[in-house]
Design a protein around this motif. Structure first.
Motif, PDB file in Angstrom:
ATOM      1  N   VAL A  33       0.850  -1.184   0.000  1.00 39.43           N
ATOM      2  CA  VAL A  33       0.000   0.000   0.000  1.00 39.43           C
ATOM      3  C   VAL A  33       0.890   1.240   0.000  1.00 39.43           C
ATOM      4  CG1 VAL A  33      -1.749   1.300   1.274  1.00 39.43           C
ATOM      5  CG2 VAL A  33      -1.838  -1.203   1.235  1.00 39.43           C
ATOM      6  N   GLY A  34       0.850   1.994  -1.098  1.00 39.05           N
ATOM      7  CA  GLY A  34       1.669   3.190  -1.217  1.00 39.05           C
ATOM      8  C   GLY A  34       0.862   4.462  -1.059  1.00 39.05           C
ATOM      9  N   PHE A  71       4.272   7.074 -11.165  1.00 38.00           N
ATOM     10  CA  PHE A  71       5.589   6.584 -11.562  1.00 38.00           C
ATOM     11  C   PHE A  71       5.984   5.383 -10.714  1.00 38.00           C
ATOM     12  CE2 PHE A  71      10.147   6.523 -10.629  1.00 38.00           C
ATOM     13  CZ  PHE A  71      10.672   6.348 -11.906  1.00 38.00           C
ATOM     14  N   THR A  72       5.738   5.465  -9.421  1.00 40.33           N
ATOM     15  CA  THR A  72       6.127   4.378  -8.518  1.00 40.33           C
ATOM     16  C   THR A  72       5.394   3.086  -8.844  1.00 40.33           C
ATOM     17  OG1 THR A  72       6.606   5.978  -6.767  1.00 40.33           O
ATOM     18  CG2 THR A  72       6.295   3.694  -6.100  1.00 40.33           C
ATOM     19  N   ALA A  73       4.095   3.188  -9.101  1.00 45.75           N
ATOM     20  CA  ALA A  73       3.341   1.987  -9.468  1.00 45.75           C
ATOM     21  C   ALA A  73       3.899   1.365 -10.749  1.00 45.75           C
ATOM     22  CB  ALA A  73       1.859   2.332  -9.641  1.00 45.75           C
ATOM     23  N   SER A  74       4.208   2.197 -11.732  1.00 43.60           N
ATOM     24  CA  SER A  74       4.767   1.696 -12.990  1.00 43.60           C
ATOM     25  C   SER A  74       6.129   1.051 -12.768  1.00 43.60           C
ATOM     26  CB  SER A  74       4.896   2.832 -14.003  1.00 43.60           C
ATOM     27  OG  SER A  74       3.638   3.364 -14.344  1.00 43.60           O
ATOM     28  N   LEU A  75       6.924   1.653 -11.892  1.00 43.85           N
ATOM     29  CA  LEU A  75       8.250   1.117 -11.605  1.00 43.85           C
ATOM     30  C   LEU A  75       8.154  -0.247 -10.924  1.00 43.85           C
ATOM     31  CD1 LEU A  75      11.279   1.722 -11.774  1.00 43.85           C
ATOM     32  CD2 LEU A  75      11.095   2.859  -9.544  1.00 43.85           C
ATOM     33  N   ILE A  76       7.238  -0.375  -9.982  1.00 39.74           N
ATOM     34  CA  ILE A  76       7.061  -1.656  -9.294  1.00 39.74           C
ATOM     35  C   ILE A  76       6.651  -2.741 -10.284  1.00 39.74           C
ATOM     36  CG2 ILE A  76       5.617  -2.889  -7.624  1.00 39.74           C
ATOM     37  CD1 ILE A  76       5.600  -0.341  -5.925  1.00 39.74           C
ATOM     38  N   GLN A  77       5.849  -2.369 -11.255  1.00 47.81           N
ATOM     39  CA  GLN A  77       5.383  -3.356 -12.231  1.00 47.81           C
ATOM     40  C   GLN A  77       6.519  -3.915 -13.085  1.00 47.81           C
ATOM     41  OE1 GLN A  77       2.100  -1.528 -14.354  1.00 47.81           O
ATOM     42  NE2 GLN A  77       1.071  -1.056 -12.420  1.00 47.81           N
ATOM     43  N   THR A  78       7.649  -3.209 -13.161  1.00 47.00           N
ATOM     44  CA  THR A  78       8.796  -3.753 -13.904  1.00 47.00           C
ATOM     45  C   THR A  78       9.378  -4.969 -13.194  1.00 47.00           C
ATOM     46  OG1 THR A  78      10.508  -2.368 -12.845  1.00 47.00           O
ATOM     47  CG2 THR A  78       9.355  -1.439 -14.762  1.00 47.00           C
ATOM     48  N   ASP A  81       2.041  -6.985  -9.380  1.00 46.52           N
ATOM     49  CA  ASP A  81       0.811  -6.335  -9.829  1.00 46.52           C
ATOM     50  C   ASP A  81       0.338  -5.314  -8.795  1.00 46.52           C
ATOM     51  OD1 ASP A  81      -1.480  -5.631 -11.203  1.00 46.52           O
ATOM     52  OD2 ASP A  81      -2.601  -7.428 -10.618  1.00 46.52           O
ATOM     53  N   VAL A  82       1.054  -4.199  -8.723  1.00 44.58           N
ATOM     54  CA  VAL A  82       0.674  -3.058  -7.885  1.00 44.58           C
ATOM     55  C   VAL A  82       0.303  -1.930  -8.833  1.00 44.58           C
ATOM     56  CG1 VAL A  82       1.482  -1.364  -6.193  1.00 44.58           C
ATOM     57  CG2 VAL A  82       2.163  -3.761  -5.975  1.00 44.58           C
ATOM     58  N   ARG A  83      -0.904  -1.445  -8.745  1.00 43.23           N
ATOM     59  CA  ARG A  83      -1.408  -0.502  -9.733  1.00 43.23           C
ATOM     60  C   ARG A  83      -1.590   0.894  -9.150  1.00 43.23           C
ATOM     61  NH1 ARG A  83      -5.942  -4.405 -12.725  1.00 43.23           N
ATOM     62  NH2 ARG A  83      -4.602  -6.262 -12.773  1.00 43.23           N
ATOM     63  N   HIS A  84      -1.694   1.856 -10.061  1.00 42.10           N
ATOM     64  CA  HIS A  84      -1.885   3.247  -9.657  1.00 42.10           C
ATOM     65  C   HIS A  84      -3.377   3.543  -9.523  1.00 42.10           C
ATOM     66  CE1 HIS A  84      -1.744   7.768 -10.619  1.00 42.10           C
ATOM     67  NE2 HIS A  84      -1.380   7.593  -9.358  1.00 42.10           N
ATOM     68  N   GLU A  85      -3.796   3.831  -8.296  1.00 46.56           N
ATOM     69  CA  GLU A  85      -5.165   4.204  -7.968  1.00 46.56           C
ATOM     70  C   GLU A  85      -6.182   3.092  -8.247  1.00 46.56           C
ATOM     71  OE1 GLU A  85      -5.901   7.979  -9.837  1.00 46.56           O
ATOM     72  OE2 GLU A  85      -4.438   9.023  -8.592  1.00 46.56           O
ATOM     73  N   ARG A  86      -5.700   1.921  -8.583  1.00 44.54           N
ATOM     74  CA  ARG A  86      -6.526   0.734  -8.752  1.00 44.54           C
ATOM     75  C   ARG A  86      -5.909  -0.386  -7.914  1.00 44.54           C
ATOM     76  NH1 ARG A  86     -11.304   1.645 -11.920  1.00 44.54           N
ATOM     77  NH2 ARG A  86     -10.761   2.834 -13.779  1.00 44.54           N
ATOM     78  N   VAL A  87      -6.744  -1.232  -7.338  1.00 49.90           N
ATOM     79  CA  VAL A  87      -6.236  -2.353  -6.555  1.00 49.90           C
ATOM     80  C   VAL A  87      -5.829  -3.477  -7.497  1.00 49.90           C
ATOM     81  CG1 VAL A  87      -6.777  -4.102  -4.833  1.00 49.90           C
ATOM     82  CG2 VAL A  87      -7.642  -1.776  -4.547  1.00 49.90           C
TER      83      VAL A  87
END
Length: 220
Positions: free
Chosen positions: A12-13, A23-30, A34-40
């Motif tokens: 949970v960020g 940006f952080t959600a996109s970076l984690i996805q690399t 499966d951590v998304r931006h503003e979506r669970v």
């Protein structure tokens, strides 16, 4: 079935608008997480709205109360770099009014009712950044990830347990044309000292000692 709050692989960020949550959600996805931006996602969510602990957010998904979540972290951005982006963000009524409602409910006060704050976009941005990050830090995040410090990528990698890779292709929700380009640190000298002290203290707590010193230098 394990509760989502108790899962060691659910993250949970928290953060502030225009301070790098997307940006952080996109970076984690690399790292194939499966951590998304503003979506669970299956493995979590990064959203500035989560600090409000509401069951309904103005944009997309909410989690409600954060008590019990094991892997809360905070996404931070240099306060002085963020201010030019926050000033136009505060003109978005849906975002701004919701933040102020949450802060009023949590503190019993609404600093934006002060005419001196409402009429001053710079002060308004400083107040929002300060109060919202103070609120986020109340959840005792396990790490503070500074998006503008590439060395922190290793800290985030260890936290999620996967290697992440920053690149020019990492998605950024930066909206480069939506910024207040006339901001200069010297303008801080016009702001009330008590807000600058809190702003400076928070900058240090988030890991930006140079920003903290510069802000403090403008306290009357």
């Amino acid at each position: 079935m394990t509760l989502i709050q108790e899962r060691s692989d659910f993250f949970v960020g928290l953060g502030h608008p225009r301070c790098g949550t997307g940006f952080t959600a996109s970076l984690i996805q690399t790292g194939d997480i499966d951590v998304r931006h503003e979506r669970v996602g299956k493995n979590g969510i990064v959203s500035w709205m989560l600090a409000g602990e509401r069951y309904q957010n103005p944009y997309y998904d909410a989690l409600g109360k954060l008590e019990g979540f094991r892997n809360i972290f905070c996404v931070a951005r240099s306060p002085l770099a963020a201010i030019p982006s926050i000033i136009p963000e505060n003109a978005v009524r849906r975002s701004f009014r919701w933040r102020m409602q949450v802060l009023r409910d949590r503190t019993g006060k609404n600093p934006m009712r002060d005419p001196a704050v409402r009429r001053n976009p710079l002060l308004c941005a400083v107040v929002s950044y300060t109060l919202w990050f103070e609120l986020s830090l109340r959840f005792d995040p396990r790490i503070i990830y500074r998006v503008d410090v590439p060395a922190d990528d290793a800290v985030l990698s260890r936290f999620i347990g996967q290697t992440i890779t920053r690149s020019d292709g990492t998605e950024r929700n930066s909206r480069p044309k939506v910024r207040y380009t006339d901001f200069a640190p010297d303008m801080l000298a016009e702001l009330p000292s008590h807000w600058l002290r809190r702003f400076s203290s928070l900058a240090g707590e988030l890991g930006y000692p140079e920003d903290a010193k510069l802000i403090e230098a403008h306290i009357a």
